[in-house]
Design a protein around this motif. Sequence first.
Motif, PDB file in Angstrom:
ATOM      1  N   ALA A  65       0.831  -1.203   0.000  1.00 31.08           N
ATOM      2  CA  ALA A  65       0.000   0.000   0.000  1.00 31.08           C
ATOM      3  C   ALA A  65       0.867   1.255   0.000  1.00 31.08           C
ATOM      4  CB  ALA A  65      -0.927  -0.001   1.204  1.00 31.08           C
ATOM      5  N   ARG A  66       0.332   2.353  -0.543  1.00 24.50           N
ATOM      6  CA  ARG A  66       1.094   3.591  -0.713  1.00 24.50           C
ATOM      7  C   ARG A  66       0.306   4.806  -0.218  1.00 24.50           C
ATOM      8  NH1 ARG A  66       4.398   0.241  -1.324  1.00 24.50           N
ATOM      9  NH2 ARG A  66       5.683  -0.206  -3.172  1.00 24.50           N
ATOM     10  N   ARG A  67       1.045   5.903  -0.041  1.00 20.42           N
ATOM     11  CA  ARG A  67       0.482   7.228   0.179  1.00 20.42           C
ATOM     12  C   ARG A  67       1.054   8.171  -0.876  1.00 20.42           C
ATOM     13  NH1 ARG A  67      -2.023   7.612   5.248  1.00 20.42           N
ATOM     14  NH2 ARG A  67      -1.442   5.907   6.657  1.00 20.42           N
ATOM     15  N   PHE A  68       0.299   9.223  -1.175  1.00 19.28           N
ATOM     16  CA  PHE A  68       0.740  10.210  -2.157  1.00 19.28           C
ATOM     17  C   PHE A  68       0.376  11.596  -1.655  1.00 19.28           C
ATOM     18  CE2 PHE A  68      -0.160  12.666  -6.147  1.00 19.28           C
ATOM     19  CZ  PHE A  68       1.158  12.733  -6.593  1.00 19.28           C
ATOM     20  N   ALA A  69       1.290  12.536  -1.821  1.00 16.78           N
ATOM     21  CA  ALA A  69       1.034  13.923  -1.432  1.00 16.78           C
ATOM     22  C   ALA A  69       1.715  14.834  -2.440  1.00 16.78           C
ATOM     23  CB  ALA A  69       1.547  14.192  -0.021  1.00 16.78           C
ATOM     24  N   THR A  70       1.244  16.064  -2.525  1.00 21.71           N
ATOM     25  CA  THR A  70       1.794  17.010  -3.491  1.00 21.71           C
ATOM     26  C   THR A  70       2.096  18.350  -2.816  1.00 21.71           C
ATOM     27  OG1 THR A  70      -0.402  17.846  -4.137  1.00 21.71           O
ATOM     28  CG2 THR A  70       0.482  15.963  -5.372  1.00 21.71           C
ATOM     29  N   VAL A  71       3.024  19.079  -3.437  1.00 22.42           N
ATOM     30  CA  VAL A  71       3.338  20.443  -3.016  1.00 22.42           C
ATOM     31  C   VAL A  71       3.486  21.276  -4.290  1.00 22.42           C
ATOM     32  CG1 VAL A  71       4.950  21.961  -1.805  1.00 22.42           C
ATOM     33  CG2 VAL A  71       4.551  19.633  -0.953  1.00 22.42           C
ATOM     34  N   ALA A  72       2.726  22.357  -4.389  1.00 22.22           N
ATOM     35  CA  ALA A  72       2.816  23.266  -5.532  1.00 22.22           C
ATOM     36  C   ALA A  72       3.438  24.575  -5.055  1.00 22.22           C
ATOM     37  CB  ALA A  72       1.440  23.522  -6.134  1.00 22.22           C
ATOM     38  N   THR A  73       4.497  25.029  -5.741  1.00 21.17           N
ATOM     39  CA  THR A  73       5.216  26.241  -5.357  1.00 21.17           C
ATOM     40  C   THR A  73       5.454  27.107  -6.588  1.00 21.17           C
ATOM     41  OG1 THR A  73       7.357  25.148  -5.640  1.00 21.17           O
ATOM     42  CG2 THR A  73       6.369  25.058  -3.448  1.00 21.17           C
ATOM     43  N   ASP A  74       5.892  28.353  -6.351  1.00 24.80           N
ATOM     44  CA  ASP A  74       6.153  29.286  -7.445  1.00 24.80           C
ATOM     45  C   ASP A  74       7.624  29.236  -7.861  1.00 24.80           C
ATOM     46  OD1 ASP A  74       3.548  30.217  -7.589  1.00 24.80           O
ATOM     47  OD2 ASP A  74       3.885  31.752  -6.059  1.00 24.80           O
ATOM     48  N   LEU A  75       7.856  29.088  -9.150  1.00 28.20           N
ATOM     49  CA  LEU A  75       9.220  29.082  -9.665  1.00 28.20           C
ATOM     50  C   LEU A  75       9.924  30.405  -9.366  1.00 28.20           C
ATOM     51  CD1 LEU A  75      11.467  27.711 -11.288  1.00 28.20           C
ATOM     52  CD2 LEU A  75      10.348  28.521 -13.389  1.00 28.20           C
ATOM     53  N   ALA A  76       9.159  31.500  -9.312  1.00 31.26           N
ATOM     54  CA  ALA A  76       9.760  32.810  -9.038  1.00 31.26           C
ATOM     55  C   ALA A  76      10.467  32.823  -7.687  1.00 31.26           C
ATOM     56  CB  ALA A  76       8.678  33.891  -9.085  1.00 31.26           C
ATOM     57  N   ASP A  77       9.954  32.095  -6.689  1.00 31.58           N
ATOM     58  CA  ASP A  77      10.608  32.036  -5.383  1.00 31.58           C
ATOM     59  C   ASP A  77      11.981  31.373  -5.486  1.00 31.58           C
ATOM     60  OD1 ASP A  77       8.565  33.307  -4.043  1.00 31.58           O
ATOM     61  OD2 ASP A  77       7.535  31.446  -3.514  1.00 31.58           O
ATOM     62  N   PHE A  78      12.071  30.305  -6.258  1.00 29.39           N
ATOM     63  CA  PHE A  78      13.350  29.612  -6.426  1.00 29.39           C
ATOM     64  C   PHE A  78      14.357  30.511  -7.142  1.00 29.39           C
ATOM     65  CE2 PHE A  78      10.286  26.341  -5.655  1.00 29.39           C
ATOM     66  CZ  PHE A  78      10.967  25.347  -4.984  1.00 29.39           C
ATOM     67  N   LYS A  79      13.886  31.249  -8.129  1.00 28.10           N
ATOM     68  CA  LYS A  79      14.776  32.154  -8.857  1.00 28.10           C
ATOM     69  C   LYS A  79      15.231  33.308  -7.954  1.00 28.10           C
ATOM     70  CE  LYS A  79      13.019  31.165 -13.508  1.00 28.10           C
ATOM     71  NZ  LYS A  79      12.370  31.716 -14.722  1.00 28.10           N
ATOM     72  N   ARG A  80      14.336  33.805  -7.093  1.00 29.73           N
ATOM     73  CA  ARG A  80      14.695  34.877  -6.172  1.00 29.73           C
ATOM     74  C   ARG A  80      15.779  34.395  -5.197  1.00 29.73           C
ATOM     75  NH1 ARG A  80      10.042  35.489  -3.944  1.00 29.73           N
ATOM     76  NH2 ARG A  80       9.275  36.777  -5.640  1.00 29.73           N
ATOM     77  N   ILE A  81      15.641  33.186  -4.703  1.00 28.14           N
ATOM     78  CA  ILE A  81      16.632  32.620  -3.782  1.00 28.14           C
ATOM     79  C   ILE A  81      17.972  32.430  -4.494  1.00 28.14           C
ATOM     80  CG2 ILE A  81      17.207  30.593  -2.403  1.00 28.14           C
ATOM     81  CD1 ILE A  81      14.102  30.258  -2.039  1.00 28.14           C
ATOM     82  N   ARG A  82      17.912  31.923  -5.713  1.00 28.45           N
ATOM     83  CA  ARG A  82      19.140  31.740  -6.492  1.00 28.45           C
ATOM     84  C   ARG A  82      19.840  33.069  -6.719  1.00 28.45           C
ATOM     85  NH1 ARG A  82      18.279  30.775 -12.679  1.00 28.45           N
ATOM     86  NH2 ARG A  82      17.623  32.926 -12.311  1.00 28.45           N
ATOM     87  N   LYS A  83      19.107  34.101  -7.041  1.00 29.32           N
ATOM     88  CA  LYS A  83      19.699  35.409  -7.303  1.00 29.32           C
ATOM     89  C   LYS A  83      20.356  35.975  -6.048  1.00 29.32           C
ATOM     90  CE  LYS A  83      18.622  40.004  -9.140  1.00 29.32           C
ATOM     91  NZ  LYS A  83      17.547  40.878  -9.718  1.00 29.32           N
ATOM     92  N   ALA A  84      19.758  35.730  -4.892  1.00 26.91           N
ATOM     93  CA  ALA A  84      20.285  36.282  -3.643  1.00 26.91           C
ATOM     94  C   ALA A  84      21.497  35.520  -3.129  1.00 26.91           C
ATOM     95  CB  ALA A  84      19.188  36.290  -2.577  1.00 26.91           C
ATOM     96  N   HIS A  85      21.559  34.214  -3.381  1.00 25.47           N
ATOM     97  CA  HIS A  85      22.589  33.403  -2.731  1.00 25.47           C
ATOM     98  C   HIS A  85      23.458  32.604  -3.697  1.00 25.47           C
ATOM     99  CE1 HIS A  85      20.677  34.386   1.059  1.00 25.47           C
ATOM    100  NE2 HIS A  85      19.513  33.950   0.583  1.00 25.47           N
ATOM    101  N   GLY A  86      23.190  32.683  -5.004  1.00 23.68           N
ATOM    102  CA  GLY A  86      24.009  31.947  -5.959  1.00 23.68           C
ATOM    103  C   GLY A  86      23.507  30.532  -6.183  1.00 23.68           C
ATOM    104  N   GLY A  87      24.284  29.768  -6.951  1.00 24.77           N
ATOM    105  CA  GLY A  87      23.871  28.423  -7.311  1.00 24.77           C
ATOM    106  C   GLY A  87      22.893  28.446  -8.465  1.00 24.77           C
ATOM    107  N   ASP A  88      22.149  27.364  -8.629  1.00 24.90           N
ATOM    108  CA  ASP A  88      21.125  27.321  -9.665  1.00 24.90           C
ATOM    109  C   ASP A  88      19.827  26.814  -9.060  1.00 24.90           C
ATOM    110  OD1 ASP A  88      21.319  24.526  -9.498  1.00 24.90           O
ATOM    111  OD2 ASP A  88      22.737  24.419 -11.161  1.00 24.90           O
ATOM    112  N   VAL A  89      18.784  26.760  -9.872  1.00 21.85           N
ATOM    113  CA  VAL A  89      17.467  26.389  -9.365  1.00 21.85           C
ATOM    114  C   VAL A  89      17.482  24.971  -8.799  1.00 21.85           C
ATOM    115  CG1 VAL A  89      15.073  25.915 -10.037  1.00 21.85           C
ATOM    116  CG2 VAL A  89      16.197  28.000 -10.834  1.00 21.85           C
ATOM    117  N   ASN A  90      18.225  24.068  -9.428  1.00 27.72           N
ATOM    118  CA  ASN A  90      18.300  22.699  -8.924  1.00 27.72           C
ATOM    119  C   ASN A  90      18.907  22.668  -7.529  1.00 27.72           C
ATOM    120  OD1 ASN A  90      17.984  19.760  -9.417  1.00 27.72           O
ATOM    121  ND2 ASN A  90      20.219  19.768  -9.224  1.00 27.72           N
ATOM    122  N   ASP A  91      19.925  23.515  -7.277  1.00 25.32           N
ATOM    123  CA  ASP A  91      20.506  23.600  -5.935  1.00 25.32           C
ATOM    124  C   ASP A  91      19.459  24.049  -4.921  1.00 25.32           C
ATOM    125  OD1 ASP A  91      22.908  22.941  -7.102  1.00 25.32           O
ATOM    126  OD2 ASP A  91      23.660  24.998  -7.164  1.00 25.32           O
TER     127      ASP A  91
END
Length: 460
Positions: free
Chosen positions: A242-268
């Motif tokens: 038996a399994r469970r499933f859950a989801t999380v939906a987020t904004d790509l703009a937040d990841f880009k904002r974090i990347r711009k402030a601290h470096g790295g890339d979106v995958n990081d």
Amino acid sequence: MPHRLTPLDASFLYMEEPTTPMHVGGVAVFQLPEDGFDYDRLVDLFEDRIGYVPRYRQRVRGVPGHLAAPVWVDDEDFDITYHVRRSALPRPGSDEQLHELVARLLSRPLDRTRPLWETYLVEGLSDNRFAVVTKTHQAMVDGVGAIDIGEVLLDTEAADVDAVHEEWLPRPEPSSVSLLADAVVELLRRPSAAVDTVRHGLGDVGRTAGRVGSAAGSALMMARVVTRAAPTSPLNAEIGEARRFATVATDLADFKRIRKAHGGDVNDVVLAVVTGGLRHWLQTRGEPVGGRSTVRSLVPVSVSDSIDESEQVTSFVLDLPVGESSPVVRLHQVSYAMRTHLENRRAVGAESLAGLAGFAPPTMHALGARVASGLSRRVFNVVVTNVPGPQRPLYAGGARMLAAYPVMPLAKGQALSIGVTSYDGQVFFGLYGDRDAMADLDVLAQTLRDALDELVSASE
């Protein structure tokens, strides 16, 4: 002569067990168009497009005596309405009800006597939405050029594209005598095929680890990875059906904002969010999380070959620093580790992985699933796949796709998989876990949101 499964692809049939079905899934959520969308419309869409993916009308036929790997044969009784199914939630259906249904649908193994795929139309979602749930066996993923049925269903505009108009006539199924004759001829031409067939026929995938010494790419690095045990973690547990499933939906703009402030890339940033989410989740369980605590993840990433400028897939075994309390420091540690892997080529190359466990997937999600199935649970704690998707709307039969959540299968001893896909300005997490070992999967979904909020606040 029918097309034969490679011993590597056939291994995913041989090692399948009731607790570890070997199919990859997906959940796409759509907005109901003004003119509606029903089951008949989805069936018509499949009938119009299935000509692009002929493998979806074929089934697996074994060779008598297991003298060779199975072959693909046309399903003379192919019934599109068996594979395209209909389900519904009590209106107005909630996302939580959809998650429960997805967990039940994806936990069931596919019928081996038919083509190895199923699709479900789920009606009744709130806010005039519906979902399409897909499951496809990894044995069908037989090369870099393979195409998934979902790819041909989606269009870049609301108007339908041209269909494949054809009169499909299944080829007669070969007799047992002809299959045996073909197998004998192949064994005479390539005696090593017999060794591969016996190895995979017994399901002894672990024995293929001995091939690492001759595998192309980072063989020595792979040897070190295989012999280095992963940290003890509740993410490694005996799993059931038996399994469970859950989801999380987020904004790509937040990841880009974090990347711009601290470096790295979106995958990081994605991996840092996963690290923070796992840290907080472990703490809610009362697990000891010291300064040096880590969770070892298997992370397939896409890299460019500088020689032929082609896109390739490489997998890292990355220790996520869940013991670090600062979200920014966690991000810097993840970025540094990923950069070091790339610069020093300390990666588990796709070719090495193919040599070890016997697979060559066409997408990074499929790669993560296949690697997880082929490697010992001692090597890593969790698989995290992140596949960038198109940043423009896609449509199926005129219905706009709102969200796309990957569902990664669980390997033996792995209680959780995390699939991530970015699409149309959002980043979607699909969390798939064992029902008993991950009874608090919804808590992990919330801690992932909290970890993203931490990084966003630290970037303002």
